[in-house]
Design a protein around this motif. Sequence first.
Motif, mmCIF file in Angstrom:
data_model
loop_
_atom_site.group_PDB
_atom_site.id
_atom_site.type_symbol
_atom_site.label_atom_id
_atom_site.label_comp_id
_atom_site.label_asym_id
_atom_site.label_seq_id
_atom_site.Cartn_x
_atom_site.Cartn_y
_atom_site.Cartn_z
ATOM 1 N N PRO A 233 7.014 3.332 -1.282
ATOM 2 C CA PRO A 233 5.912 3.811 -0.446
ATOM 3 C C PRO A 233 4.947 2.674 -0.140
ATOM 4 N N GLU A 234 4.298 2.785 0.992
ATOM 5 C CA GLU A 234 3.300 1.784 1.366
ATOM 6 C C GLU A 234 2.016 2.113 0.618
ATOM 7 N N LEU A 235 1.544 1.166 -0.140
ATOM 8 C CA LEU A 235 0.345 1.379 -0.941
ATOM 9 C C LEU A 235 -0.826 0.659 -0.290
ATOM 10 N N GLU A 236 -1.958 1.329 -0.301
ATOM 11 C CA GLU A 236 -3.173 0.717 0.234
ATOM 12 C C GLU A 236 -4.173 0.622 -0.908
ATOM 13 N N LEU A 237 -4.621 -0.592 -1.209
ATOM 14 C CA LEU A 237 -5.551 -0.824 -2.308
ATOM 15 C C LEU A 237 -6.953 -1.006 -1.753
ATOM 16 N N GLN A 238 -7.871 -0.186 -2.224
ATOM 17 C CA GLN A 238 -9.256 -0.301 -1.820
ATOM 18 C C GLN A 238 -10.088 -0.513 -3.072
ATOM 19 N N THR A 239 -10.976 -1.467 -3.003
ATOM 20 C CA THR A 239 -11.849 -1.727 -4.146
ATOM 21 C C THR A 239 -13.302 -1.616 -3.688
#
Length: 132
Positions: free
Chosen positions: A123-129
């Motif tokens: 799956p395409e993961l999107e990391l937000q911090t």
Amino acid sequence: MITKKTTTIIAAFLATIALAGCTTNADKANENLSIAADNFEVQRHIVGVNGITGEYAFEVVGRCSINDQGHQLEVTCRHGENEYRKHMIGLSDNTFYVAEQLGAIDVSVYHTRIIIKPETLLPELELQTGKQ
């Protein structure tokens, strides 16, 4: 007790199954060429011709995959590293197309070609911090 008739029927059945799985070298090469073309490895020249006038209706040259939908021709072409363009061409009863492979490519007639792309499995993961 197995009779001669039963043995003949079983032998015919097994022969039918064995022959059904056989493919010719041309069949295997054709399948592998199609896989290569769908992976944009084949340079093609696609020309649409008006069957009445004989004039070109359209022309596409490039590393393209073809999907004939009967009334519509879908041509997806690779234009760069991660650049693809899809062209949809309407077909009529008096228009036909010819797709020519511009160069030879090496495909095996002995092995099936399977291409696995890991990016389609994960799956395409999107990391937000940041603060929440």
